[in-house]
Design an enzyme around this catalytic site. Sequence first.
Site, PDB file in Angstrom:
ATOM      1  CG  HIS A   1     -89.175  50.320  34.398  1.00 49.66           C
ATOM      2  ND1 HIS A   1     -88.300  49.743  35.291  1.00 49.66           N
ATOM      3  CD2 HIS A   1     -89.895  51.199  35.154  1.00 49.66           C
ATOM      4  CE1 HIS A   1     -88.485  50.233  36.498  1.00 49.66           C
ATOM      5  NE2 HIS A   1     -89.451  51.132  36.440  1.00 49.66           N
TER       6      HIS A   1
ATOM      7  CG  HIS B   1     -90.448  55.912  43.803  1.00 47.71           C
ATOM      8  ND1 HIS B   1     -89.591  56.789  43.181  1.00 47.71           N
ATOM      9  CD2 HIS B   1     -90.514  54.818  42.998  1.00 47.71           C
ATOM     10  CE1 HIS B   1     -89.155  56.238  42.053  1.00 47.71           C
ATOM     11  NE2 HIS B   1     -89.706  55.050  41.913  1.00 47.71           N
TER      12      HIS B   1
ATOM     13  CD  GLU C   1     -90.601  54.147  38.287  1.00 49.27           C
ATOM     14  OE1 GLU C   1     -90.334  53.626  37.188  1.00 49.27           O
ATOM     15  OE2 GLU C   1     -90.127  53.753  39.372  1.00 49.27           O
TER      16      GLU C   1
ATOM     17  CG  ASP D   1     -94.729  52.474  39.169  1.00 49.32           C
ATOM     18  OD1 ASP D   1     -94.020  53.488  39.056  1.00 49.32           O
ATOM     19  OD2 ASP D   1     -94.318  51.433  39.717  1.00 49.32           O
TER      20      ASP D   1
ATOM     21  CG  HIS E   1     -85.725  52.238  41.141  1.00 51.20           C
ATOM     22  ND1 HIS E   1     -85.857  52.367  39.774  1.00 51.20           N
ATOM     23  CD2 HIS E   1     -86.963  52.220  41.634  1.00 51.20           C
ATOM     24  CE1 HIS E   1     -87.148  52.392  39.472  1.00 51.20           C
ATOM     25  NE2 HIS E   1     -87.824  52.307  40.576  1.00 51.20           N
TER      26      HIS E   1
ATOM     27  CG  ASP F   1     -90.326  50.839  43.332  1.00 60.02           C
ATOM     28  OD1 ASP F   1     -91.385  50.201  43.225  1.00 60.02           O
ATOM     29  OD2 ASP F   1     -90.040  51.783  42.579  1.00 60.02           O
TER      30      ASP F   1
ATOM     31  CE1 TYR G   1     -90.394  45.710  41.358  1.00 58.95           C
ATOM     32  CE2 TYR G   1     -88.599  46.190  42.855  1.00 58.95           C
ATOM     33  CZ  TYR G   1     -89.733  46.582  42.182  1.00 58.95           C
ATOM     34  OH  TYR G   1     -90.196  47.858  42.340  1.00 58.95           O
TER      35      TYR G   1
ATOM     36  CG  HIS H   1     -94.626  47.273  42.328  1.00 56.73           C
ATOM     37  ND1 HIS H   1     -95.769  47.637  41.653  1.00 56.73           N
ATOM     38  CD2 HIS H   1     -93.675  48.172  41.957  1.00 56.73           C
ATOM     39  CE1 HIS H   1     -95.519  48.696  40.914  1.00 56.73           C
ATOM     40  NE2 HIS H   1     -94.258  49.047  41.081  1.00 56.73           N
TER      41      HIS H   1
END
Length: 397
Positions: free
Chosen positions: A27, A83, A85, A87, A149, A168, A196, A229
């Site tokens: 991030h 998700h 995002e 990554d 998130h 996540d 996390y 992750h």
Amino acid sequence: MIVLGAVEIKKGVYWVGAIDWDIRHFHGPSYHTPKGTTYNAYLIIDEKVTLVDIVDADFVGVMLENIKEIIDPSKIEYVIVNHVEPDHSGGFPKLMEYAPNAKVFCSKNGKDAMGHHYFGDYSYEVVKTGDVISLGKNTIRFIEAPMLHWPDSMFSYIEEESLLLPNDAFGQHLASSKIFDDENDLWEIMMEGKKYFANILMPFSPLIIKKIEEIVNMGLKIDMIAPSHGMIWRSHPEKIIEKYMEWARAEGERKAVIVYDTMWNSTEKMARAILDGLVSEGVATRLYRVSISDVNDIITDVLDAKAVLVASSTINNTMIPNMAYFLEELMGLKPKNKLGASFGSYGWGKGAVANIEKKLKETGIQLVKEGLQIKYVPTEEDLKMCYDYGKEIGKLI
């Protein structure tokens, strides 16, 4: 970069992700990852070959090689994007070069976000909580999880395998050549999971409580959690669920965190005396000098602390700049149910304590003592006052 290779985690379900040993910031610069991370993607071999989640664009080649160990990527018919995002979806355009006709399942917000990220004319199908698709032998149930998130976030659940794929949620930034919890140090995994949660998911604690309660009420059997992750929860899925509820409820332990910075050690002397006062009341206390500490570690300790004491010497009528950065991070994460106080030394003019108190109030932390300020160097009498200050706060915890 080291290729682990595909790993079967359930019958016909394979981890085909990648390990990033070298990443040290996530991030942007805000999240430090000294132990690396993983980008987990999962391939389901069934009548409809399905890939759940993808990987960062820099690692898409690794993922494709892992898939090729099992099947030709062109045979993938379904792609599930839990998700958007990057990554987790950065490798999407490259993947779709191999499987251009694959149907892409995502939430309504997910479709919108994918369009803003990847622009191509892909075959999207919007799903919502309760929707189920059949892969053949297996079925996947979707559970929307907005703001866990990002607005697009959702979970996928393979009913026949009691396998939750929550992206996540329940993850950690931790690289390992072994991908299961029982193959690694459980304490380390749990600490990275706590870090996390504290640094990414803490603002969404009320939503996390509701989502876990919703899943419990759905009666889903979960004997494995495979996040996007870190390690897969094979032996202890219930432990991380219990911890998420504990952290999200923010009940707090009998614990305090003192975060300070100092110019000529006067504020440090105050901090150590206040620490002694807290400890005398049986309060476990952690002391961090913010300018030489990892802010992510501080916030991880704040997560389950009952009290946060913040201190700075005064410079230019306000706090030392490193403290301002920490407080901005804290404000964004919105910790719940915390007691707080501020203190510090000053010279010819005050300012640090008042500005810290303002930030703590804006964060939602309840100030329980008037800020303690000492001019220049604390005397023995001043240090006794600091000790008593800590002792009084200790009694309130």
